[in-house]
Design a protein around this motif. Structure first.
Motif, mmCIF file in Angstrom:
data_model
loop_
_atom_site.group_PDB
_atom_site.id
_atom_site.type_symbol
_atom_site.label_atom_id
_atom_site.label_comp_id
_atom_site.label_asym_id
_atom_site.label_seq_id
_atom_site.Cartn_x
_atom_site.Cartn_y
_atom_site.Cartn_z
ATOM 1 N N GLN A 234 3.927 32.225 27.934
ATOM 2 C CA GLN A 234 3.297 32.556 26.660
ATOM 3 C C GLN A 234 2.561 31.336 26.141
ATOM 4 O O GLN A 234 3.144 30.273 25.962
ATOM 5 C CB GLN A 234 4.358 32.996 25.651
ATOM 6 C CG GLN A 234 3.769 33.419 24.335
ATOM 7 C CD GLN A 234 4.822 33.922 23.368
ATOM 8 O OE1 GLN A 234 5.701 34.668 23.746
ATOM 9 N NE2 GLN A 234 4.717 33.501 22.129
ATOM 10 N N ALA B 100 -3.530 37.514 29.829
ATOM 11 C CA ALA B 100 -3.108 38.848 29.401
ATOM 12 C C ALA B 100 -2.734 38.793 27.926
ATOM 13 O O ALA B 100 -2.196 37.790 27.452
ATOM 14 C CB ALA B 100 -1.910 39.316 30.218
ATOM 15 N N PHE B 101 -3.048 39.870 27.204
ATOM 16 C CA PHE B 101 -2.614 39.933 25.803
ATOM 17 C C PHE B 101 -1.874 41.235 25.544
ATOM 18 O O PHE B 101 -2.107 42.258 26.190
ATOM 19 C CB PHE B 101 -3.790 39.766 24.831
ATOM 20 C CG PHE B 101 -4.702 40.973 24.746
ATOM 21 C CD1 PHE B 101 -4.419 42.032 23.911
ATOM 22 C CD2 PHE B 101 -5.859 41.023 25.502
ATOM 23 C CE1 PHE B 101 -5.258 43.133 23.829
ATOM 24 C CE2 PHE B 101 -6.708 42.113 25.430
ATOM 25 C CZ PHE B 101 -6.408 43.168 24.598
ATOM 26 N N PHE B 102 -0.961 41.162 24.608
ATOM 27 C CA PHE B 102 -0.205 42.310 24.112
ATOM 28 C C PHE B 102 -0.240 42.228 22.597
ATOM 29 O O PHE B 102 -0.063 41.153 22.030
ATOM 30 C CB PHE B 102 1.247 42.281 24.596
ATOM 31 C CG PHE B 102 1.372 42.355 26.081
ATOM 32 C CD1 PHE B 102 1.511 43.572 26.725
ATOM 33 C CD2 PHE B 102 1.333 41.202 26.847
ATOM 34 C CE1 PHE B 102 1.603 43.637 28.107
ATOM 35 C CE2 PHE B 102 1.427 41.254 28.224
ATOM 36 C CZ PHE B 102 1.560 42.477 28.852
ATOM 37 N N LEU C 188 0.925 49.911 20.173
ATOM 38 C CA LEU C 188 0.925 48.771 21.078
ATOM 39 C C LEU C 188 -0.289 48.859 21.984
ATOM 40 O O LEU C 188 -0.586 49.937 22.505
ATOM 41 C CB LEU C 188 2.200 48.747 21.920
ATOM 42 C CG LEU C 188 3.511 48.720 21.144
ATOM 43 C CD1 LEU C 188 4.697 48.824 22.098
ATOM 44 C CD2 LEU C 188 3.617 47.479 20.299
ATOM 45 N N LYS D 150 -2.668 46.535 25.103
ATOM 46 C CA LYS D 150 -2.646 45.401 26.024
ATOM 47 C C LYS D 150 -3.981 45.309 26.725
ATOM 48 O O LYS D 150 -4.759 46.262 26.735
ATOM 49 C CB LYS D 150 -1.520 45.551 27.040
ATOM 50 C CG LYS D 150 -1.652 46.784 27.908
ATOM 51 C CD LYS D 150 -0.469 46.934 28.831
ATOM 52 C CE LYS D 150 -0.619 48.224 29.629
ATOM 53 N NZ LYS D 150 0.482 48.417 30.545
ATOM 54 N N ASP E 243 -6.769 42.127 28.902
ATOM 55 C CA ASP E 243 -6.945 40.767 29.351
ATOM 56 C C ASP E 243 -8.230 40.186 28.776
ATOM 57 O O ASP E 243 -9.112 40.913 28.336
ATOM 58 C CB ASP E 243 -6.944 40.672 30.877
ATOM 59 C CG ASP E 243 -8.024 41.514 31.507
ATOM 60 O OD1 ASP E 243 -9.200 41.128 31.414
ATOM 61 O OD2 ASP E 243 -7.697 42.564 32.105
#
Length: 134
Positions: free
Chosen positions: A80, A111-113, A125, A127, A129
């Motif tokens: 992270q 990558a993102f969430f 939610l 997600k 990139d």
């Protein structure tokens, strides 16, 4: 007459109308509510200090998305590198500036969430990139 409705789910509405002589008419209208959320996540940003695309954040209509509760960004090894909390959609100053522990990161894909708070109270939610360019 200007009736208004703001349903939170799809429904059928029955309308009744009467003229001045008391004659009436009735009709049913099906209102389909589209609960999809429009969120734009740039796929590239360039934190080079030129004032354009210097931070990564999510963009959304504030009538749909009222808050980004959490935005997490990870490198390709799963480390992270960023955590943002209670961010405003579309405000680059709240976003990730391409650094980790104060040091600029090299060109890479991350990558993102994200957890989004929607205007109707739901949480969504998402997600994806993003590529960091220097």
């Amino acid at each position: 007459l200007n009736p208004t409705l703001a349903p939170s789910e799809s429904l059928t509405v029955t309308l009744l109308a009467f003229d001045s002589q008391g004659c009436g008419a009735e009709d049913n209208i099906f209102l389909r509510v589209d609960r999809r959320t429009s969120v734009y996540a740039p796929n590239v940003f360039s934190p080079n200090g030129d004032g354009r695309n210097d931070a990564f954040t999510l963009f959304a209509d504030n009538r749909q998305v009222v808050n980004i509760n959490k935005l997490l960004i990870f490198d390709r090894w799963g480390n992270q590198v960023f955590e943002g909390m209670n961010m405003r959609p579309g405000v680059e100053a709240d976003g990730w500036d391409g650094t980790f522990r104060g040091q600029p990161l090299d060109l890479a894909v991350f990558a993102f969430f994200a957890e989004l708070e929607l205007a109707d109270g739901r949480v969504e939610l998402i997600k994806g990139d993003v590529t960091l360019l220097r």
